[in-house]
Design a protein around this motif. Sequence first.
Motif, short mmCIF file in Angstrom:
data_model
loop_
_atom_site.label_atom_id
_atom_site.label_comp_id
_atom_site.label_asym_id
_atom_site.label_seq_id
_atom_site.Cartn_x
_atom_site.Cartn_y
_atom_site.Cartn_z
N ALA A 149 20.71 11.29 -2.20
CA ALA A 149 20.54 9.75 -1.83
C ALA A 149 20.72 9.42 -3.40
O ALA A 149 20.85 8.51 -3.82
CB ALA A 149 19.37 9.01 -1.13
N LYS A 150 19.82 9.58 -3.72
CA LYS A 150 19.69 8.95 -5.96
C LYS A 150 21.13 9.08 -5.97
O LYS A 150 21.46 8.71 -6.97
CB LYS A 150 18.40 9.78 -6.17
CG LYS A 150 16.86 9.09 -5.66
CD LYS A 150 15.93 10.26 -6.81
CE LYS A 150 14.36 9.72 -5.86
NZ LYS A 150 13.52 10.46 -6.81
N ALA A 151 21.10 10.71 -5.78
CA ALA A 151 22.59 11.03 -6.73
C ALA A 151 23.97 10.65 -6.55
O ALA A 151 24.74 9.86 -7.52
CB ALA A 151 22.91 13.00 -6.73
N VAL A 179 23.95 7.65 -4.54
CA VAL A 179 23.88 6.45 -5.52
C VAL A 179 24.12 5.41 -6.72
O VAL A 179 24.39 5.18 -6.99
CB VAL A 179 22.17 5.31 -5.05
CG1 VAL A 179 21.69 3.90 -6.12
CG2 VAL A 179 22.36 5.09 -3.53
N LEU A 180 23.45 6.68 -7.07
CA LEU A 180 24.00 6.96 -9.16
C LEU A 180 25.85 6.42 -9.24
O LEU A 180 26.22 6.27 -9.80
CB LEU A 180 23.61 7.63 -9.52
CG LEU A 180 24.06 7.28 -11.13
CD1 LEU A 180 22.98 6.48 -12.24
CD2 LEU A 180 23.13 8.94 -11.41
N GLU A 181 26.28 7.92 -8.31
CA GLU A 181 27.89 7.41 -8.63
C GLU A 181 28.12 6.72 -7.69
O GLU A 181 29.30 6.26 -8.70
CB GLU A 181 28.19 9.06 -8.10
CG GLU A 181 29.55 9.74 -7.60
CD GLU A 181 30.05 10.39 -8.11
OE1 GLU A 181 31.45 11.39 -8.42
OE2 GLU A 181 28.73 11.85 -7.45
N TYR A 182 28.05 6.39 -7.06
CA TYR A 182 28.91 5.14 -6.34
C TYR A 182 28.62 3.60 -7.09
O TYR A 182 29.34 3.29 -7.43
CB TYR A 182 28.18 4.71 -5.19
CG TYR A 182 28.75 5.07 -4.22
CD1 TYR A 182 30.27 5.42 -3.63
CD2 TYR A 182 28.23 6.09 -2.96
CE1 TYR A 182 30.72 5.45 -2.72
CE2 TYR A 182 28.75 6.92 -2.21
CZ TYR A 182 29.55 6.74 -1.78
OH TYR A 182 30.96 7.83 -0.60
N THR A 183 27.13 3.59 -7.94
CA THR A 183 27.13 2.64 -8.50
C THR A 183 27.64 2.25 -10.07
O THR A 183 28.00 1.23 -10.19
CB THR A 183 25.79 2.09 -9.31
OG1 THR A 183 24.78 1.93 -7.63
CG2 THR A 183 25.37 0.82 -9.55
N GLU A 184 27.46 3.88 -10.69
CA GLU A 184 28.44 3.84 -11.89
C GLU A 184 30.34 3.78 -11.62
O GLU A 184 30.72 2.82 -12.55
CB GLU A 184 28.40 5.28 -12.82
CG GLU A 184 26.87 5.70 -12.81
CD GLU A 184 26.50 6.87 -13.24
OE1 GLU A 184 27.12 8.12 -13.27
OE2 GLU A 184 25.55 7.17 -14.34
N LEU A 185 30.85 3.89 -11.02
CA LEU A 185 31.86 3.89 -10.27
C LEU A 185 32.43 2.21 -10.55
O LEU A 185 33.10 1.69 -10.64
CB LEU A 185 32.17 4.05 -9.54
CG LEU A 185 34.09 4.78 -9.17
CD1 LEU A 185 34.87 4.95 -10.19
CD2 LEU A 185 34.36 6.06 -7.60
#
Length: 403
Positions: free
Chosen positions: A277-279, A281-287
């Motif tokens: 879940a953390k990975a 959210v991080l990837e979606y947010t960075e993109l």
Amino acid sequence: MKYDAVSIMQENAIHLAGIQLNEIKLNQMNKLKRSLSTPFTNTRSKQYQENVETFVQEMRPQVIYHYKNHFDVQYLMFKHKSEQSIIIIGPFLENRPSEKMCHEMLLASNLHISKLLSLKQYLLQIPLCQYKKALTLCRLATKFITGKKQLFDIEAIAFKFHRVIEETSHQKYQYEYELSLVEHRYNIENQLLIAIEKGDIEMAYQLLAEIQLLVSGLKRAKNDINNARYKTNILNVLSRKALEKAGANVLVIDEISARYARKIDDTIDASQMDDIAKALVLEYTELANRAHALDHSPIVTKVIQYIELNLDKSLTLQELADYAKVSKTYLSKVFNTETKQSLTDYINHMRIKKSIELLERTAMPLSDVYSYVGFKSQSYFSKCFKTYTGQTPLQFKKQIGKM
């Protein structure tokens, strides 16, 4: 200074112990009364009001107050006199009660069996934490927030307002309590989606931690792994929609969403789902962040997003030009003009950035990293890595303590 101390401790409480730490001003008595209530507490009763108000008035400095209600839900509290506030840690349970224990709690509280579902829903939303761990966190908070170095005494609170049926709430108040819990969770979920859409990584992480606390006991499937999959799949779908609103390429979004769906489905350990879940959210947010930052023509934007999606592949000028439906000469020229970099330099830079993320966040060996991000040889990878970072990959890995 005080605000920073409380904020830091709030973050530590979630990440180290998985429970909440909140500050309640002494002039916010209603907030404290709500915090200590259950679905069966008549918060408007005179006894409840007087119990809480008397407790606050009699709180002594340098004392940690331990409160366990009749359903084994616990809180730790201390007064921050200089700020006219109370620091409250909790609620938390040490163990998730069985069906039999829930029945016994109802019986001890003079509550009818019809209240069983409400009790289970209430207890399922309380995070698990050992008392010793919560107390260690509380002692750290007393020193960090108040500046007092001496050890605070511990004193138990013996509220009685959950025990007698005459003091429990009417059906209306119970409904309002349960509704407020659901509304609060939905509100946090909406805030998380807004943070993802805006590319606010720090806020997205903070809200994700809050959501994981709120749904820690929520049951939507028969076993733990299916329950964890359900919640993480919902997060994947919602995050995908947030990224779409941010203006990211739908093909990129679909690839990421499908990749995480496979990862969620393949994971057989429920405890690993929080990391997924953390990975996610991080990837979606960075993109989303990168999508906002792009101020390029549609052609260059399209090529950049294609590069990000296919870093591990052999990316040639001809392939990219064919994808953008323009000539090699035109693409090379317009890309250089808008990004101030050649396509080769941009691709190498993106690959190095991805490799840094892998080195920082995973245990992937160097022998796998270079090919994973699309470099044909380890020597060329090392050369490019040093060009962009000033260090070799090995030096960087030692510096971040991954050796």
